[in-house]
Scaffold this motif. Structure first.
Motif, mmCIF file in Angstrom:
data_model
loop_
_atom_site.group_PDB
_atom_site.id
_atom_site.type_symbol
_atom_site.label_atom_id
_atom_site.label_comp_id
_atom_site.label_asym_id
_atom_site.label_seq_id
_atom_site.Cartn_x
_atom_site.Cartn_y
_atom_site.Cartn_z
ATOM 1 N N TRP A 130 29.965 22.938 18.414
ATOM 2 C CA TRP A 130 31.411 22.786 18.582
ATOM 3 C C TRP A 130 31.603 21.684 19.628
ATOM 4 O O TRP A 130 30.932 21.680 20.672
ATOM 5 C CB TRP A 130 32.046 24.071 19.109
ATOM 6 C CG TRP A 130 32.075 25.203 18.132
ATOM 7 C CD1 TRP A 130 33.155 25.612 17.392
ATOM 8 C CD2 TRP A 130 30.995 26.088 17.782
ATOM 9 N NE1 TRP A 130 32.809 26.691 16.625
ATOM 10 C CE2 TRP A 130 31.503 27.008 16.827
ATOM 11 C CE3 TRP A 130 29.653 26.186 18.176
ATOM 12 C CZ2 TRP A 130 30.718 28.007 16.275
ATOM 13 C CZ3 TRP A 130 28.869 27.179 17.617
ATOM 14 C CH2 TRP A 130 29.396 28.076 16.673
ATOM 15 N N ASN A 131 32.494 20.760 19.350
ATOM 16 C CA ASN A 131 32.692 19.638 20.264
ATOM 17 C C ASN A 131 34.178 19.543 20.611
ATOM 18 O O ASN A 131 35.021 19.569 19.723
ATOM 19 C CB ASN A 131 32.221 18.345 19.564
ATOM 20 C CG ASN A 131 32.017 17.217 20.537
ATOM 21 O OD1 ASN A 131 32.616 17.205 21.603
ATOM 22 N ND2 ASN A 131 31.183 16.264 20.169
ATOM 23 N N LEU A 180 37.807 16.988 11.753
ATOM 24 C CA LEU A 180 38.222 17.120 13.129
ATOM 25 C C LEU A 180 39.661 17.637 13.216
ATOM 26 O O LEU A 180 40.466 17.381 12.335
ATOM 27 C CB LEU A 180 38.148 15.708 13.689
ATOM 28 C CG LEU A 180 38.008 15.501 15.140
ATOM 29 C CD1 LEU A 180 36.877 14.514 15.386
ATOM 30 C CD2 LEU A 180 39.286 14.899 15.651
ATOM 31 N N LEU A 181 39.956 18.362 14.268
ATOM 32 C CA LEU A 181 41.311 18.869 14.490
ATOM 33 C C LEU A 181 41.852 18.256 15.773
ATOM 34 O O LEU A 181 41.145 18.205 16.783
ATOM 35 C CB LEU A 181 41.245 20.404 14.601
ATOM 36 C CG LEU A 181 42.534 21.172 14.850
ATOM 37 C CD1 LEU A 181 43.560 20.933 13.750
ATOM 38 C CD2 LEU A 181 42.231 22.672 14.941
ATOM 39 N N GLU A 182 43.108 17.796 15.719
ATOM 40 C CA GLU A 182 43.762 17.266 16.926
ATOM 41 C C GLU A 182 44.848 18.239 17.363
ATOM 42 O O GLU A 182 45.573 18.769 16.513
ATOM 43 C CB GLU A 182 44.436 15.921 16.631
ATOM 44 C CG GLU A 182 43.488 14.799 16.348
ATOM 45 C CD GLU A 182 44.210 13.495 16.044
ATOM 46 O OE1 GLU A 182 43.592 12.449 16.180
ATOM 47 O OE2 GLU A 182 45.393 13.532 15.652
ATOM 48 N N ARG A 183 44.947 18.428 18.670
ATOM 49 C CA ARG A 183 46.007 19.296 19.184
ATOM 50 C C ARG A 183 46.625 18.676 20.428
ATOM 51 O O ARG A 183 45.935 18.056 21.234
ATOM 52 C CB ARG A 183 45.427 20.672 19.552
ATOM 53 C CG ARG A 183 45.010 21.467 18.339
ATOM 54 C CD ARG A 183 44.466 22.810 18.733
ATOM 55 N NE ARG A 183 45.407 23.542 19.576
ATOM 56 C CZ ARG A 183 45.092 24.642 20.258
ATOM 57 N NH1 ARG A 183 43.870 25.140 20.187
ATOM 58 N NH2 ARG A 183 45.979 25.245 20.996
ATOM 59 N N TRP A 184 47.904 18.874 20.589
ATOM 60 C CA TRP A 184 48.577 18.509 21.818
ATOM 61 C C TRP A 184 49.780 19.425 21.997
ATOM 62 O O TRP A 184 50.138 20.185 21.093
ATOM 63 C CB TRP A 184 48.979 17.028 21.825
ATOM 64 C CG TRP A 184 50.000 16.613 20.830
ATOM 65 C CD1 TRP A 184 51.339 16.475 21.023
ATOM 66 C CD2 TRP A 184 49.762 16.250 19.451
ATOM 67 N NE1 TRP A 184 51.952 16.057 19.860
ATOM 68 C CE2 TRP A 184 51.018 15.912 18.881
ATOM 69 C CE3 TRP A 184 48.631 16.190 18.643
ATOM 70 C CZ2 TRP A 184 51.168 15.514 17.558
ATOM 71 C CZ3 TRP A 184 48.777 15.802 17.321
ATOM 72 C CH2 TRP A 184 50.014 15.461 16.786
ATOM 73 N N THR A 185 50.380 19.374 23.174
ATOM 74 C CA THR A 185 51.497 20.270 23.487
ATOM 75 C C THR A 185 52.657 19.439 24.012
ATOM 76 O O THR A 185 52.436 18.458 24.726
ATOM 77 C CB THR A 185 51.069 21.294 24.562
ATOM 78 O OG1 THR A 185 49.928 21.996 24.060
ATOM 79 C CG2 THR A 185 52.155 22.290 24.882
ATOM 80 N N LEU A 244 35.835 19.496 16.930
ATOM 81 C CA LEU A 244 35.222 19.597 15.611
ATOM 82 C C LEU A 244 34.088 20.600 15.643
ATOM 83 O O LEU A 244 33.527 20.903 16.703
ATOM 84 C CB LEU A 244 34.743 18.237 15.103
ATOM 85 C CG LEU A 244 33.533 17.561 15.713
ATOM 86 C CD1 LEU A 244 32.224 18.103 15.168
ATOM 87 C CD2 LEU A 244 33.607 16.083 15.369
ATOM 88 N N TYR A 245 33.781 21.068 14.451
ATOM 89 C CA TYR A 245 32.668 21.994 14.264
ATOM 90 C C TYR A 245 31.757 21.398 13.207
ATOM 91 O O TYR A 245 32.223 20.844 12.212
ATOM 92 C CB TYR A 245 33.201 23.350 13.788
ATOM 93 C CG TYR A 245 32.121 24.241 13.229
ATOM 94 C CD1 TYR A 245 31.257 24.922 14.079
ATOM 95 C CD2 TYR A 245 31.954 24.392 11.850
ATOM 96 C CE1 TYR A 245 30.250 25.729 13.564
ATOM 97 C CE2 TYR A 245 30.950 25.195 11.336
ATOM 98 C CZ TYR A 245 30.099 25.854 12.202
ATOM 99 O OH TYR A 245 29.102 26.645 11.699
#
Ligand code: DGJ
Length: 654
Positions: free
Chosen positions: A136-137, A43-48, A187-188
């Motif tokens: 893709w989620n 899983l990948l986490e992203r924020w800004t 996630l993919y």
């Protein structure tokens, strides 16, 4: 994390993740895009993070629309979007529809996560199934208003933007100020919708939940039995019966505090009701503890009734707009948890309540959405409450849990109105719906399982006919439905017959036997509600030694015999024995031919529970397998090392 002064476009290594800094060419605004891959997952986490880089002469910057992340998708000839929709008492209805050209918006404008949608979506090219195909989620860890926009352009580009707030959000950044968005997760997988769910469950358990290693207790909750009419005597009577059934936690629900004779008064005045609990709550708590159970209490800290001392003292503490009527819903208004004086007040009485009454567990409820939501003040920033109210709630929960490390929390919002990855960072379980009809619940639970694991899904066995739907459901089916999550009991035990109490006690014992597999194992949705006459779900423990299958037939129809149930995730060459009948099959048979269904009783609402254990042909356990995801290390406790509790700051969801 702040990286002031970095040059635009810089890619920085920040502790455990990467940050890309961008700077507006004409305005004093910089923003950092954060990317993190949590250990051991897919899983990948992203924020800004936005930074006002100017000075007083530049004035404030108003953020009117912003997001945590944009997730671009590859080109495919067609796209399908999956999400859940519904409403109060019908949460979690799963829908998968073609994604049209244009923008498809999922979201909540209600100040809380919402019953009618949940902050995640799956995207697939229309070809994925439960156990195969690319999925893709995208999800968002936010508990206030939120928006997920899936965009498909005529030129064939597709992407999803995820962020807090909705239309009309205004966040004010003063010079030097910073705003950090919620975390968006994506996630993919090529393992279909089931693989996507299992990867999310694994992530939530490994990186988000405060205590994934703990088995959740069998609870009793008073709400459906006594409603607002609680008193020490009737709660002790229920507690005695609950303890005899094997309940481990007794939760006193709404109605215990001053003025709370119905839903028209009392919220805000959090001291025991002088007539119902003339000796206070402590004698009940002590009795519950003496009976061998933990003591839990219902609270709704964000709300106030106009008929309360709190409102009479602080009418200005409620969300409102100066030129609009503050509409009451369920006779209550929302306190502004973006204001420190309000959260300090809440924390103070919660601390007293927990300490004075030896409270082990809080059910934290939230029973109305925002309307005319504003925080009037000298600056016109009323709409920030759509984001900042929920963050205030998070803070109170975090501080309370830090003060009382043994306290456990159930998040609830009139049922499943506050289920999201952010609340799960500070709640141990969530109440999925006020609808406790065991048949309807299968739909709610199916939708819930798309993102969230069974080990956080609180589910009660209540009375029949069900108070909401009037449906008559056998006790065994009601139990089997609730045993698919964190089992609780919510019926009026003083009216259950001796035979019902005996059967309930037996089923609680069975649940305790399967509990580690259900709550901490890997979940396979074998047959979803509405896919045929049967609904079925399978759980496999982390070592692959034990499997549990729950199968329900809500309605009966005449027709050909039901086909065997094809199981998942077993070792083909190993043998599995039914704990109850002693019958044995190979993993290959169970997955290829299927598990022959046990005889279900005739009539509607029939169900069965099958417990399988791997044997090596001589009655001993065989070698472990793991069906999904990376190999997991175990120690003597059997708890995957990766699931050990992490410090909050390590978990990344704030
Ligand atoms: C809504 C919850 O979902 C119910 O379980 C119960 O706690 C009521 N609120 C009490 O007001």
């Amino acid at each position: 994390m702040q990286v002031p002064g970095e040059r635009p476009g810089a890619v920085l290594e920040a502790d455990d993740h990467v940050v890309v800094r961008l700077q507006d060419r004409t305005r004093p605004l910089a923003w950092d895009l954060h990317y993190r891959v949590p250990t051991g997952g897919d899983l990948l986490e992203r924020w800004t993070e936005f930074h006002h880089t100017g000075t007083a002469v530049d004035g404030d910057i108003l953020l009117l629309r912003y997001a945590s992340a944009h997730w671009p998708l590859p080109q495919r000839p067609a796209w399908r979007i999956g999400s859940v929709h519904g409403g109060w008492s019908r949460e979690g209805c799963l829908d998968r529809s073609a994604l049209p050209v244009g923008e498809t918006v999922l979201g909540s404008r209600r100040g809380h996560t919402g019953h009618h949608a949940n902050p995640w979506a799956t995207l697939d090219a229309g070809e994925a199934g439960e156990e195969h195909g690319e999925v893709w989620n995208v999800a968002l860890a936010a508990s206030g208003s939120w928006r997920l926009t899936a965009q498909r352009t005529a030129a064939g580009r597709t992407g999803v933007v995820a962020g807090e707030g909705h239309e009309g959000i205004e966040l004010r950044l003063a010079p030097g100020g910073t705003h950090r968005t919620a975390v968006s997760l994506a996630l993919y997988t090529e393992r279909g919708f089931g693989g996507s769910s299992r990867a999310f469950h694994h992530h939530l358990r490994t990186h988000v939940l405060p205590h994934p290693e703990e088995l959740r207790p069998v609870l009793y909750n008073s709400w459906e039995a006594t409603s607002f009419a609680v008193n020490e005597e009737n709660q002790v009577a229920l507690a005695k019966r609950a303890a005899a059934l094997g309940a481990e936690l007794f939760v006193l629900d709404d109605g215990w505090f001053r003025g709370r004779d119905d839903d028209r008064a009392g919220l805000g005045d959090w001291t025991p009701h002088p007539h119902r609990f003339p000796r206070g709550l402590r004698p009940l708590a002590d009795e519950v503890h003496r009976l061998g159970m933990a003591f839990g209490l219902w609270v709704e800290p964000e709300m106030v009734n106009v008929d309360s001392d709190l409102y009479r003292r602080h009418p200005d503490w409620v969300l409102h707009l100066p030129d609009r009527t503050a509409t009451e819903l369920r006779n209550q208004l929302v306190l502004d948890f973006s204001r420190p004086e309000v959260t300090d007040w809440a924390l103070a009485w919660l601390r007293r309540l927990v300490a004075d009454n030896a409270v082990d567990f809080l059910k934290w409820d939230f029973n109305r959405s925002f309307s005319e939501a504003g925080a009037p003040g000298p600056v016109p920033d009323a709409r920030r409450v759509h984001v900042e109210h929920a963050r205030g709630v998070h803070q109170v929960l975090d501080r309370l849990r830090a003060d009382f490390p043994c306290l456990r929390v159930e998040a609830c919002a009139g049922g499943g109105g506050r289920v999201d990855p952010a609340v799960l960072a500070r709640a141990d379980q969530v109440w999925a719906s006020d609808n406790t009809d065991a048949v309807d619940r299968l739909i709610v639970q199916h939708g819930f399982s798309q993102l969230y694991p069974a080990g956080v899904m609180s589910a009660w066995v209540t009375d029949s006919p069900n108070p909401l739907t009037g449906r008559v459901v056998p006790l065994r089916f009601r139990f089997h439905s609730a045993m698919a999550g964190v089992l609780g009991i919510g019926g009026d035990l003083t009216r259950w017959t001796e035979a019902e109490l005996a059967e309930a006690g037996r089923l609680v014992r069975v649940y305790k036997d399967i509990r580690p597999v259900v709550q901490q194992g890997t979940q396979f949705r074998l047959l979803g509600p509405g896919e045929g006459p049967l609904t079925a779900v399978q759980y496999l423990d982390a070592s692959g030694e034990r499997a549990v299958v729950l199968v329900w037939r809500p309605g009966t129809t005449f027709g050909p015999p039901l086909p065997p149930l094809r199981l998942r995730g077993l070792a083909p060459a190993d043998r599995y024995r039914d704990d109850d009948t002693g019958q044995e099959w190979s993993g290959a048979t169970l997955m290829g031919f299927g598990l022959p269904l046990p005889d279900l009783p005739p009539g509607d609402c029939a169900s069965a529970l099958i417990r399988l254990r791997r044997v090596d042909g001589r009655g001993r356990s065989a070698r472990p397998v793991r069906p999904d995801g990376p190999a997991v290390a175990h120690d003597a406790t059997g708890i995957p090392n990766a699931q050990r509790p992490q410090r909050k700051e390590e978990r990344g969801i704030g």
